[in-house]
Every structure is written in C-alpha cells, then in structure tokens.
Scaffold this motif. Structure first.
Motif, mmCIF file in Angstrom:
data_model
loop_
_atom_site.group_PDB
_atom_site.id
_atom_site.type_symbol
_atom_site.label_atom_id
_atom_site.label_comp_id
_atom_site.label_asym_id
_atom_site.label_seq_id
_atom_site.Cartn_x
_atom_site.Cartn_y
_atom_site.Cartn_z
ATOM 1 N N VAL A 91 9.996 2.568 5.602
ATOM 2 C CA VAL A 91 9.550 1.567 4.637
ATOM 3 C C VAL A 91 8.117 1.860 4.230
ATOM 4 C CG1 VAL A 91 11.074 -0.159 5.669
ATOM 5 C CG2 VAL A 91 8.662 -0.082 6.345
ATOM 6 N N GLU A 92 7.717 1.255 3.106
ATOM 7 C CA GLU A 92 6.342 1.362 2.636
ATOM 8 C C GLU A 92 5.803 -0.021 2.332
ATOM 9 O OE1 GLU A 92 6.231 3.838 -0.794
ATOM 10 O OE2 GLU A 92 6.338 5.724 0.323
ATOM 11 N N ILE A 93 4.510 -0.195 2.569
ATOM 12 C CA ILE A 93 3.793 -1.394 2.156
ATOM 13 C C ILE A 93 2.449 -0.972 1.604
ATOM 14 C CG2 ILE A 93 4.922 -2.960 3.787
ATOM 15 C CD1 ILE A 93 2.508 -2.691 5.599
ATOM 16 N N ASP A 94 1.859 -1.805 0.760
ATOM 17 C CA ASP A 94 0.520 -1.549 0.235
ATOM 18 C C ASP A 94 -0.453 -2.527 0.870
ATOM 19 O OD1 ASP A 94 1.340 0.472 -1.555
ATOM 20 O OD2 ASP A 94 2.010 -1.036 -2.983
ATOM 21 N N ARG A 95 -1.612 -2.030 1.269
ATOM 22 C CA ARG A 95 -2.634 -2.867 1.868
ATOM 23 C C ARG A 95 -4.013 -2.447 1.356
ATOM 24 N NH1 ARG A 95 1.211 -5.353 2.843
ATOM 25 N NH2 ARG A 95 1.905 -6.305 4.816
ATOM 26 N N GLN A 96 -4.912 -3.420 1.209
ATOM 27 C CA GLN A 96 -6.279 -3.159 0.774
ATOM 28 C C GLN A 96 -7.176 -2.997 1.989
ATOM 29 O OE1 GLN A 96 -7.031 -3.061 -2.582
ATOM 30 N NE2 GLN A 96 -9.122 -2.398 -2.156
ATOM 31 N N VAL A 97 -7.943 -1.913 2.030
ATOM 32 C CA VAL A 97 -8.931 -1.715 3.091
ATOM 33 C C VAL A 97 -10.216 -2.418 2.668
ATOM 34 C CG1 VAL A 97 -10.202 -0.033 4.460
ATOM 35 C CG2 VAL A 97 -7.899 0.499 3.659
ATOM 36 N N VAL A 105 -2.390 -3.472 10.605
ATOM 37 C CA VAL A 105 -1.007 -3.926 10.534
ATOM 38 C C VAL A 105 -0.505 -4.011 11.961
ATOM 39 C CG1 VAL A 105 1.327 -3.384 9.772
ATOM 40 C CG2 VAL A 105 -0.602 -2.893 8.272
ATOM 41 N N ALA A 106 -0.030 -5.182 12.340
ATOM 42 C CA ALA A 106 0.451 -5.401 13.707
ATOM 43 C C ALA A 106 -0.585 -4.985 14.740
ATOM 44 C CB ALA A 106 1.767 -4.662 13.936
ATOM 45 N N GLY A 107 -1.869 -5.255 14.443
ATOM 46 C CA GLY A 107 -2.926 -4.943 15.382
ATOM 47 C C GLY A 107 -3.385 -3.509 15.385
ATOM 48 N N LEU A 122 1.110 2.386 3.246
ATOM 49 C CA LEU A 122 1.499 2.716 4.610
ATOM 50 C C LEU A 122 2.983 3.051 4.624
ATOM 51 C CD1 LEU A 122 -0.327 -0.166 6.504
ATOM 52 C CD2 LEU A 122 -1.207 2.055 5.796
ATOM 53 N N ARG A 123 3.289 4.232 5.080
ATOM 54 C CA ARG A 123 4.669 4.709 5.203
ATOM 55 C C ARG A 123 5.027 4.645 6.680
ATOM 56 N NH1 ARG A 123 8.003 8.405 2.180
ATOM 57 N NH2 ARG A 123 9.398 9.593 3.523
ATOM 58 N N ILE A 124 6.004 3.812 7.038
ATOM 59 C CA ILE A 124 6.260 3.479 8.437
ATOM 60 C C ILE A 124 7.696 3.821 8.794
ATOM 61 C CG2 ILE A 124 6.192 1.630 10.151
ATOM 62 C CD1 ILE A 124 4.378 0.094 8.149
ATOM 63 N N ARG A 152 10.139 -7.564 8.200
ATOM 64 C CA ARG A 152 9.379 -8.787 7.962
ATOM 65 C C ARG A 152 8.005 -8.541 7.360
ATOM 66 N NH1 ARG A 152 10.749 -11.902 13.702
ATOM 67 N NH2 ARG A 152 12.906 -12.451 13.193
ATOM 68 N N LEU A 153 7.593 -7.292 7.237
ATOM 69 C CA LEU A 153 6.290 -6.997 6.658
ATOM 70 C C LEU A 153 6.240 -7.451 5.198
ATOM 71 C CD1 LEU A 153 5.693 -3.399 8.060
ATOM 72 C CD2 LEU A 153 4.441 -5.463 8.706
ATOM 73 N N GLN A 154 5.167 -8.112 4.828
ATOM 74 C CA GLN A 154 5.035 -8.586 3.454
ATOM 75 C C GLN A 154 4.999 -7.412 2.480
ATOM 76 O OE1 GLN A 154 1.527 -10.900 2.770
ATOM 77 N NE2 GLN A 154 2.068 -11.418 0.674
ATOM 78 N N GLY A 155 5.859 -7.477 1.462
ATOM 79 C CA GLY A 155 5.890 -6.433 0.451
ATOM 80 C C GLY A 155 6.607 -5.165 0.858
ATOM 81 N N ALA A 156 7.357 -5.198 1.972
ATOM 82 C CA ALA A 156 8.042 -3.989 2.441
ATOM 83 C C ALA A 156 9.108 -3.547 1.455
ATOM 84 C CB ALA A 156 8.659 -4.229 3.816
ATOM 85 N N ARG A 157 9.228 -2.235 1.271
ATOM 86 C CA ARG A 157 10.220 -1.648 0.383
ATOM 87 C C ARG A 157 10.681 -0.327 0.995
ATOM 88 N NH1 ARG A 157 5.113 -0.969 -1.750
ATOM 89 N NH2 ARG A 157 4.456 1.212 -2.029
#
Length: 242
Positions: A91-97, A105-107, A122-124, A152-157
């Motif tokens: 999955v991928e999500i976008d996050r702002q640093v 993410v998750a600590g 983030l590619r997880i 459950r990650l917000q914006g996961a695709r």
C-alpha cells in the motif's frame, strides 16, 4: 474526464481546488489530471503519480470539459480490496514532513532534517517501509505495520510502480573484519566471525544488501538508508580462499 496541465517551477500544482505536490524535478513537465465527482488521479503518461479525494458537482465537471477537458481513461484500480489484505499486498500513503523534519507512522520516524517540509509517499509492504520523495526512494525502514493496520491507515491505496532508486544496484568488495562485520554505505553489517578475512561481494539493491562469497550468498540485510558509496574495492588483509 481528464485534462492536461504543466507542472510549475515550484513543483506545487493546483487543480480542482487542491494543491498537488509533484516536486521541482517535474517542473515544466506535462501531466494529466483525471477527475470524477469524488476522486482525482494525476498521471505522467501511463504512470500514476498521485491520488486525492475531491468533491465535484456535475456542473464542475461540465466546466472542466468546456475548458479543454476530454473523456477520461478507465479509473485505475487503486482502492484497497474489501476484507483482510493478503500478506504480499503493498500500500501507499502520502504524508507531510514537518519543518523540523518530524513525521511518523505507527511510531516509526519517517523524516529527518533533509526531508523537512517535503511531501513524502510511503510504500509499505509486510516487512519494509520505503520513503519516496519526488518519485525517488530516499530511505528504507523496517515496517512496524501489520496487514490490518495497513488497511486502516488514512489515505491508504494500492501501491503504484516501484520507485526509482537514486542509483542503480552496484557491487562492491569488502574484507570481513576480525569480528565478522563489514561496512558499506554508512551501514555496519554482521556476517559472522567464521568469514573473517574473506573478500566478499556486496550487492546494493533498492531494499537490501546481499553478501556473496565466491558466488554463494552468505546473507541478506534490509537496506535502512540510501547513501552514496565512495569505495568499490576491498582494502586490508585479504584471504583469497587459497
């Protein structure tokens, strides 16, 4: 429907009321914006770069069509499938640093000062978390996120194409120390004291280091950071296996 846009010099494009960070490396490039009433995708050719939620009316779509839009391609299947994710789902999500270089993410810390203020993808997968900025892999971390948490990650695709690494896979030689370790690209890797004195070949892949001796793989290690390699050949006391 879809329409074309040029990425501005800042790398921060606006479409349908949303800011879309594509990075300065794409400045001047033409991208295609695909929109429906609820979803926006940004493509470079056939490569999917971004996906964002939007809220557009039929009137909004009609205006975009009148301003040079055209019928869109089929919607890419980026939504997560229902139910539990298979173990190999990426999955991928976008996050702002943040400006101070923070982000997690998750600590798990994902930033650092070199990434301060940047938008990261983030590619997880089941074991690794890759940090991608401007389409380039900049960091690889162990993933603390289970399959259920990934959903459950917000914006996961569903993940798109594998990111480009700053450099291609290279091979370097190192002499295993008396403690059984080697150093490369800022990382110290433990192979085992049984191999001390041997000249090993290290293959630097996007997500791992592979350690070879006379063509046989001794071990593999996650690649936690991407750093330039300044020395390719071995130095020190050498055991040529004779």
């Amino acid at each position: 429907m879809e329409f074309d846009r040029l990425v501005p010099a800042s790398g921060n494009m606006t479409a349908c009321g949303r800011q879309i960070w594509l990075g300065r490396t794409r400045a001047g490039q033409q991208v295609t914006v695909w929109v429906s009433a609820t979803t926006m995708h940004v493509f470079s050719g056939q490569e999917l770069l971004k996906t964002h939620p939007v809220l557009l009316t039929e009137g909004d779509l009609a205006r975009l069509m009148a301003q040079g839009g055209r019928p869109g391609r089929p919607s890419p299947a980026t939504a997560l499938p229902p139910g539990l994710l298979p173990a190999d789902t990426v999955v991928e999500i976008d996050r702002q640093v943040t400006g101070s270089g923070c982000g997690n993410v998750a600590g798990k810390l994902i930033g650092g000062l070199p990434l301060a203020g940047k938008r990261a993808t983030l590619r997880i997968d089941a074991s690794l978390m890759q940090v991608i900025v401007d389409g380039t892999l900049v960091k690889t971390l162990p993933s603390p996120i289970t399959g259920l948490q990934r959903r459950r990650l917000q914006g996961a695709r569903l993940a798109g194409l594998t990111p480009a690494a700053p450099a291609g896979a290279v091979q370097v030689e190192r002499v295993v120390s008396h403690t059984g370790s080697v150093k490369v690209a800022g990382c110290k890797l433990q192979i085992g004291s049984i191999h001390r004195g041997k000249v090993v070949t290290m293959v630097l892949e996007e997500t791992r280091f592979r350690i070879l001796y006379q063509g046989q793989e001794l071990s593999a290690h996650p690649r936690m950071v991407v750093k330039e390699v300044k020395r390719l050949r071995a130095s020190g006391n050498i055991d040529y296996g004779i």
